[in-house]
Design an enzyme around this catalytic site. Structure first.
Site, PDB file in Angstrom:
ATOM      1  N   MET A  30       2.804   4.521  -6.896  1.00 15.30           N
ATOM      2  CA  MET A  30       3.902   4.065  -7.755  1.00 15.30           C
ATOM      3  C   MET A  30       4.203   2.590  -7.463  1.00 15.30           C
ATOM      4  O   MET A  30       5.274   2.092  -7.816  1.00 15.30           O
ATOM      5  CB  MET A  30       5.146   4.929  -7.543  1.00 15.30           C
ATOM      6  CG  MET A  30       4.892   6.389  -7.937  1.00 15.30           C
ATOM      7  SD  MET A  30       6.373   7.260  -8.439  1.00 15.30           S
ATOM      8  CE  MET A  30       7.344   7.147  -6.965  1.00 15.30           C
ATOM      9  N   GLY A  31       3.279   1.922  -6.801  1.00 11.15           N
ATOM     10  CA  GLY A  31       3.457   0.488  -6.551  1.00 11.15           C
ATOM     11  C   GLY A  31       4.363   0.208  -5.369  1.00 11.15           C
ATOM     12  O   GLY A  31       4.622   1.086  -4.545  1.00 11.15           O
ATOM     13  N   ALA A  32       4.855  -1.059  -5.291  1.00 10.32           N
ATOM     14  CA  ALA A  32       5.570  -1.537  -4.097  1.00 10.32           C
ATOM     15  C   ALA A  32       4.689  -1.241  -2.887  1.00 10.32           C
ATOM     16  O   ALA A  32       5.077  -0.547  -1.945  1.00 10.32           O
ATOM     17  CB  ALA A  32       6.959  -0.920  -3.972  1.00 10.32           C
ATOM     18  N   LEU A  33       3.490  -1.772  -2.966  1.00 11.17           N
ATOM     19  CA  LEU A  33       2.420  -1.375  -2.039  1.00 11.17           C
ATOM     20  C   LEU A  33       2.634  -1.919  -0.629  1.00 11.17           C
ATOM     21  O   LEU A  33       3.202  -2.991  -0.435  1.00 11.17           O
ATOM     22  CB  LEU A  33       1.073  -1.859  -2.585  1.00 11.17           C
ATOM     23  CG  LEU A  33       0.724  -1.333  -3.985  1.00 11.17           C
ATOM     24  CD1 LEU A  33      -0.635  -1.879  -4.429  1.00 11.17           C
ATOM     25  CD2 LEU A  33       0.718   0.186  -4.041  1.00 11.17           C
ATOM     26  N   HIS A  37      -0.621   2.351   1.594  1.00  2.90           N
ATOM     27  CA  HIS A  37      -1.443   2.406   0.376  1.00  2.90           C
ATOM     28  C   HIS A  37      -2.818   1.782   0.630  1.00  2.90           C
ATOM     29  O   HIS A  37      -3.845   2.318   0.193  1.00  2.90           O
ATOM     30  CB  HIS A  37      -0.755   1.646  -0.770  1.00  2.90           C
ATOM     31  CG  HIS A  37       0.576   2.213  -1.179  1.00  2.90           C
ATOM     32  ND1 HIS A  37       1.753   1.547  -0.972  1.00  2.90           N
ATOM     33  CD2 HIS A  37       0.904   3.366  -1.792  1.00  2.90           C
ATOM     34  CE1 HIS A  37       2.757   2.263  -1.441  1.00  2.90           C
ATOM     35  NE2 HIS A  37       2.279   3.383  -1.941  1.00  2.90           N
ATOM     36  N   GLU A 148      -0.811  11.838   3.837  1.00  2.46           N
ATOM     37  CA  GLU A 148      -0.122  12.978   4.470  1.00  2.46           C
ATOM     38  C   GLU A 148       1.371  12.732   4.592  1.00  2.46           C
ATOM     39  O   GLU A 148       2.134  13.647   4.877  1.00  2.46           O
ATOM     40  CB  GLU A 148      -0.701  13.216   5.870  1.00  2.46           C
ATOM     41  CG  GLU A 148      -1.912  14.096   5.886  1.00  2.46           C
ATOM     42  CD  GLU A 148      -2.714  13.942   7.170  1.00  2.46           C
ATOM     43  OE1 GLU A 148      -2.194  13.369   8.151  1.00  2.46           O
ATOM     44  OE2 GLU A 148      -3.873  14.378   7.175  1.00  2.46           O
ATOM     45  N   GLN A 153       3.424  17.202  -1.223  1.00  2.00           N
ATOM     46  CA  GLN A 153       2.772  16.720  -2.452  1.00  2.00           C
ATOM     47  C   GLN A 153       1.268  17.026  -2.427  1.00  2.00           C
ATOM     48  O   GLN A 153       0.698  17.461  -3.432  1.00  2.00           O
ATOM     49  CB  GLN A 153       2.993  15.213  -2.580  1.00  2.00           C
ATOM     50  CG  GLN A 153       2.218  14.555  -3.682  1.00  2.00           C
ATOM     51  CD  GLN A 153       2.684  13.135  -3.930  1.00  2.00           C
ATOM     52  OE1 GLN A 153       3.692  12.929  -4.576  1.00  2.00           O
ATOM     53  NE2 GLN A 153       1.955  12.160  -3.428  1.00  2.00           N
ATOM     54  N   SER A 185       6.982   3.065   3.783  1.00  2.00           N
ATOM     55  CA  SER A 185       7.377   3.652   2.502  1.00  2.00           C
ATOM     56  C   SER A 185       7.870   2.532   1.600  1.00  2.00           C
ATOM     57  O   SER A 185       8.506   1.581   2.076  1.00  2.00           O
ATOM     58  CB  SER A 185       8.504   4.666   2.719  1.00  2.00           C
ATOM     59  OG  SER A 185       9.160   4.935   1.501  1.00  2.00           O
ATOM     60  N   ARG A 187      10.246   2.723  -0.251  1.00  2.00           N
ATOM     61  CA  ARG A 187      11.711   2.789  -0.243  1.00  2.00           C
ATOM     62  C   ARG A 187      12.320   2.040   0.941  1.00  2.00           C
ATOM     63  O   ARG A 187      13.529   1.786   0.941  1.00  2.00           O
ATOM     64  CB  ARG A 187      12.180   4.240  -0.229  1.00  2.00           C
ATOM     65  CG  ARG A 187      11.831   4.978  -1.507  1.00  2.00           C
ATOM     66  CD  ARG A 187      12.179   6.450  -1.379  1.00  2.00           C
ATOM     67  NE  ARG A 187      11.578   7.228  -2.450  1.00  2.00           N
ATOM     68  CZ  ARG A 187      12.123   7.415  -3.638  1.00  2.00           C
ATOM     69  NH1 ARG A 187      13.299   6.911  -3.887  1.00  2.00           N
ATOM     70  NH2 ARG A 187      11.512   8.115  -4.566  1.00  2.00           N
TER      71      ARG A 187
HETATM   72  P1  AMP Z   1       3.749   6.311  -3.544  1.00  2.00           P
HETATM   73  O1  AMP Z   1       3.438   4.968  -4.103  1.00  2.00           O
HETATM   74  O2  AMP Z   1       4.901   6.337  -2.610  1.00  2.00           O
HETATM   75  O3  AMP Z   1       3.796   7.383  -4.616  1.00  2.00           O
HETATM   76  O4  AMP Z   1       2.509   6.670  -2.635  1.00  2.00           O
HETATM   77  C1  AMP Z   1       1.184   6.619  -3.127  1.00  2.00           C
HETATM   78  C2  AMP Z   1       0.283   7.275  -2.127  1.00  2.00           C
HETATM   79  O5  AMP Z   1       0.358   6.568  -0.888  1.00  2.00           O
HETATM   80  C3  AMP Z   1       0.675   8.730  -1.832  1.00  2.00           C
HETATM   81  O6  AMP Z   1      -0.496   9.513  -1.713  1.00  2.00           O
HETATM   82  C4  AMP Z   1       1.412   8.613  -0.528  1.00  2.00           C
HETATM   83  O7  AMP Z   1       1.371   9.779   0.243  1.00  2.00           O
HETATM   84  C5  AMP Z   1       0.633   7.489   0.149  1.00  2.00           C
HETATM   85  N1  AMP Z   1       1.445   6.875   1.194  1.00  2.00           N
HETATM   86  C6  AMP Z   1       2.726   6.428   1.084  1.00  2.00           C
HETATM   87  N2  AMP Z   1       3.176   5.979   2.257  1.00  2.00           N
HETATM   88  C7  AMP Z   1       2.167   6.149   3.146  1.00  2.00           C
HETATM   89  C8  AMP Z   1       2.012   5.884   4.536  1.00  2.00           C
HETATM   90  N3  AMP Z   1       2.994   5.368   5.270  1.00  2.00           N
HETATM   91  N4  AMP Z   1       0.831   6.186   5.115  1.00  2.00           N
HETATM   92  C9  AMP Z   1      -0.174   6.718   4.391  1.00  2.00           C
HETATM   93  N5  AMP Z   1      -0.102   6.998   3.074  1.00  2.00           N
HETATM   94  C10 AMP Z   1       1.058   6.718   2.453  1.00  2.00           C
END
Ligand code: AMP
Length: 279
Positions: A30-33, A37, A148, A153, A185, A187
Site C-alpha cells: 500500500m506504499g509508504a515503503l 517492503h 510475516e 493476512q 510499518s 504507520r
Molecule cells: P503494506 O504496504 O503495509 O500493506 O505491506 C505490504 C507488504 O509488506 C505486506 O506483505 C506486509 O506484510 C509487508 N511488510 C510490512 N512491514 C513489514 C516489515 N516490517 N517486515 C517485513 N515485511 C513487511
C-alpha cells in the site's frame, strides 16, 4: 523501471515475458515503503526474472474512513525506493481501475478470519483477499511475497489461493525491525516522538515471551507481557495472545506446534501490530 497505471497496459507489458517463459514475482503493497517492503523485493529477485510491485491503498480493507484518509502516500519517495531496489515494474492503479463498478465480494476464509485483526477490523480480510485476487488476476505471477509482519493476512491469503485453486506460490518473509526492535510499518510515520518511545513495548513484550518461552508457563508469560503494557502510558492493548499459528486459537500448551505470539495496540492515535514466531 516502468510505472504502469492500468491493468491492460500491465498485461501487454507482461505478455512477452510470459511467452519467453520468464518467471514473474508480485509484491503487493500500500506504499509508504520502508526496508520491510524492500526485503520482499530483494527476496523476489532471488526467485524470479522480473519483479512487479503494486502500490494501491485499497479502500475495501479499511474499516475506519479516517484511517483510509490519513494513510500516508509519499509517491515520489516510493518510486525512488523501488528504483534503488531494482524493481522492474511498479503498478499504481487509481481506485476506479480496480473497482470500476460496485461489487459484492464474500468468500469463506475459515474461522480464523474472525479473530484477532478480524475481530477488531470487521470485514478487513474480505477486503484484503478481494484486492489480492484482483492483483493476482492482473499479473498472474509465479510467486507472490508477503511479510510475516501481517501474520494473519498471510494465512487468509493462503485460504483465498486454496479457495480459487490458484497456481501462484506464496512466500512469507521475516519481519524487518528498526535497531531498537520496533517492527517497520508505514504507520510508524504517524507516531509522535513520545508515541515512538511508547511503541517499543510491543517488541519488548514479544522478545520477553521469546526469551522466556522455555522457562515459564503460557499463563505467566501472558500475565507478565500484559503487565509491561500496563506500565506504559498512552498505549491501549487490543489483544496479546499466544496462539496456534494455523487456527489462531489461544494455545493452552507449549508443546503445541506452530505457536506464535501476536499483539495489537493503539499507541496514541496509531494502531500497531507485531508478532513473534515461537517455533
Ligand atoms: P503494506 O504496504 O503495509 O500493506 O505491506 C505490504 C507488504 O509488506 C505486506 O506483505 C506486509 O506484510 C509487508 N511488510 C510490512 N512491514 C513489514 C516489515 N516490517 N517486515 C517485513 N515485511 C513487511
Amino acid at each position: 523501471m516502468k510505472v504502469i497505471h492500468t491493468i491492460a497496459a500491465l498485461k501487454s507489458l507482461l505478455s512477452p515475458i510470459k511467452l519467453a517463459k520468464q518467471k514473474i514475482a508480485l509484491v503487493p503493497t500500500m506504499g509508504a515503503l520502508h526496508k520491510g517492503h524492500v526485503s520482499l523485493i530483494k527476496e523476489a529477485q532471488q526467485h524470479t526474472d522480473l519483479v512487479v510491485c503494486s502500490i494501491f491503498v485499497n479502500p475495501t480493507q479499511f474499516t475506519d474512513p479516517k484511517d483510509l484518509e490519513k494513510y500516508p502516500r509519499p509517491l515520489e519517495h516510493d518510486i525512488q525506493m523501488l528504483k534503488d531496489a531494482g524493481c522492474n515494474i511498479v503498478f499504481m492503479p487509481p481506485v476506479k481501475e480496480m473497482y470500476p463498478t460496485q461489487e459484492d465480494w464474500h468468500i469463506d476464509l475459515g474461522p480464523a478470519e474472525f479473530v484477532l485483526e478480524g475481530e477488531f477490523r470487521k470485514g478487513h480480510y474480505q477486503g484484503v483477499t478481494q484486492i489480492v485476487k484482483k492483483l493476482f488476476d492482473a499479473v498472474s505471477p509465479d510467486i507472490a511475497l508477503f511479510g510475516e509482519k501481517d501474520f494473519q493476512q498471510v494465512l487468509m491469503i493462503r485460504h483465498m489461493v486454496d479457495h480459487f485453486k490458484m497456481s501462484v506460490e506464496l512466500i512469507s518473509c521475516p519481519i524487518i525491525r528498526e535497531d531498537d526492535g520496533l517492527a517497520m510499518s508505514s504507520r510508524n510515520i504517524n507516531l509522535t516522538a513520545e508515541d515512538r518511545q511508547h511503541s517499543l513495548v510491543l517488541s519488548a513484550a514479544l522478545f520477553y515471551i521469546r526469551d522466556n518461552f522455555q522457562r515459564e508457563s503460557i499463563a505467566t508469560l501472558l500475565t507478565n507481557a500484559k503487565a509491561m503494557f500496563n506500565a506504559v502510558p498512552g498505549v491501549e492493548l487490543d489483544y496479546f495472545t499466544i496462539a496456534n499459528g494455523e487456527t489462531l486459537q489461544p494455545a493452552s500448551q507449549k508443546s503445541q506446534p506452530n505457536l506464535v505470539a501476536l499483539v495489537a495496540a493503539k499507541v496514541g492515535q496509531t494502531r500497531l501490530i507485531d508478532n513473534m514466531l515461537l517455533f
